[in-house]
Design a protein around this motif. Structure first.
Motif, short mmCIF file in Angstrom:
data_model
loop_
_atom_site.label_atom_id
_atom_site.label_comp_id
_atom_site.label_asym_id
_atom_site.label_seq_id
_atom_site.Cartn_x
_atom_site.Cartn_y
_atom_site.Cartn_z
N LEU A 123 0.81 -1.22 0.00
CA LEU A 123 0.00 0.00 0.00
C LEU A 123 0.85 1.27 0.00
O LEU A 123 0.44 2.29 -0.55
N THR A 124 2.00 1.24 0.65
CA THR A 124 2.92 2.38 0.66
C THR A 124 4.34 1.85 0.43
O THR A 124 4.60 0.65 0.59
N THR B 152 -8.83 -0.18 4.62
CA THR B 152 -9.22 -0.14 3.20
C THR B 152 -9.73 -1.48 2.69
O THR B 152 -10.06 -1.60 1.51
N ASN C 68 -11.31 -1.88 -2.48
CA ASN C 68 -10.56 -1.92 -3.73
C ASN C 68 -9.58 -0.75 -3.83
O ASN C 68 -9.58 0.01 -4.81
N PRO C 69 -8.69 -0.59 -2.84
CA PRO C 69 -7.75 0.53 -2.87
C PRO C 69 -6.74 0.38 -4.00
O PRO C 69 -6.45 -0.73 -4.46
N THR C 70 -6.18 1.49 -4.43
CA THR C 70 -5.13 1.48 -5.44
C THR C 70 -3.80 1.21 -4.75
O THR C 70 -3.24 2.08 -4.07
N ALA C 71 -3.30 0.00 -4.90
CA ALA C 71 -2.02 -0.38 -4.29
C ALA C 71 -0.88 -0.06 -5.24
O ALA C 71 -1.10 0.32 -6.40
N THR D 242 1.90 -0.93 -7.86
CA THR D 242 1.94 -1.94 -8.91
C THR D 242 3.17 -2.85 -8.71
O THR D 242 4.12 -2.47 -8.01
N ASP E 246 6.12 -0.84 -9.47
CA ASP E 246 6.48 0.06 -8.38
C ASP E 246 7.28 -0.69 -7.32
O ASP E 246 8.30 -0.19 -6.82
#
Length: 216
Positions: free
Chosen positions: A118-119, A190, A194-197, A199, A202
């Motif tokens: 996530l981060t 979250t 459907n959070p944007t994690a 990729t 990334d």
């Protein structure tokens, strides 16, 4: 003040900080650090992170013999497994932090990559986290499970129990386990949204730039 005295004070300071911020309640959690002579300082069994006494920390010599202080945590096999299998480990921290434990109980988590990307910071500080099964507290099998990983993971999650982080020094271990809990907290907040994690690209860029242990 000697280096060991400073380390004793630092261990108790870090533990109290974790306790005061609700990351380790009651008498849960344990912490250890390598002494300058190759021995270990370890939090005693049944002790509270909020009330550790520097003079009563369990003291082991370089051969693993208890030479001073109170009886150590029953999770010693867990701690020694990290020191024995990973080069340059200077500290190990184990908590029963709420969000990490909650996430370990939910379906759909990846046992080979427990924390979702996530981060950047969970990846940078922890690498790929392995989810281990439930063991009874103090069970030697817990240490055996860590040894079976052959030093390939700096951090693990004990299902229904809590996170464990090893690092080169006390500051890094404590920073790492705080990042562990914060990432788990984000995952819980979250979940189902459907959070944007990050990729896979990334993640690989982070792994390459920060020399992260990842492809294990």
């Amino acid at each position: 003040m000697s280096d060991e005295a400073k380390l004793r004070e630092a261990m108790c300071w870090h533990a109290k900080s974790l306790f005061d911020r609700g990351l380790s309640g009651g008498t849960t959690g344990n912490i250890s650090a390598r002494t300058p002579d190759g021995g270990l300082l370890v939090s005693p069994t049944g002790s509270s992170f909020g009330r550790l006494d520097p003079a009563r920390l369990s003291r082991f010599d370089a051969a693993g013999n208890l030479i001073d202080g109170d009886k150590p945590t029953k999770e010693m096999p867990l701690h020694t497994a990290f020191y024995d299998t990973r080069a340059n480990v200077g500290a190990v921290v184990h908590l029963h932090s709420t969000h990490s434990v909650a996430l370990s109980m939910l379906p759909g988590v990846d046992p080979d990559n427990f924390l979702p990307p996530l981060t950047p910071y969970g990846i940078m500080k922890l690498g790929k986290v392995k989810l281990l099964p439930f063991f009874l507290p103090g069970d030697d099998a817990m240490g055996a499970a860590v040894r079976a990983l052959e030093g390939k993971h700096a951090a693990v999650m004990l299902a229904n129990h809590g996170p464990v982080v090893s690092a080169g020094d006390l500051d890094a271990a404590c920073n790492g386990i705080e990042e562990f809990e914060e990432t788990a907290r984000l995952a819980m907040m979250t979940r189902g949204m459907n959070p944007t994690a990050l990729t896979p690209e990334d993640v690989q860029a982070l792994v390459k730039k920060f020399n992260v242990e990842w492809d294990v």
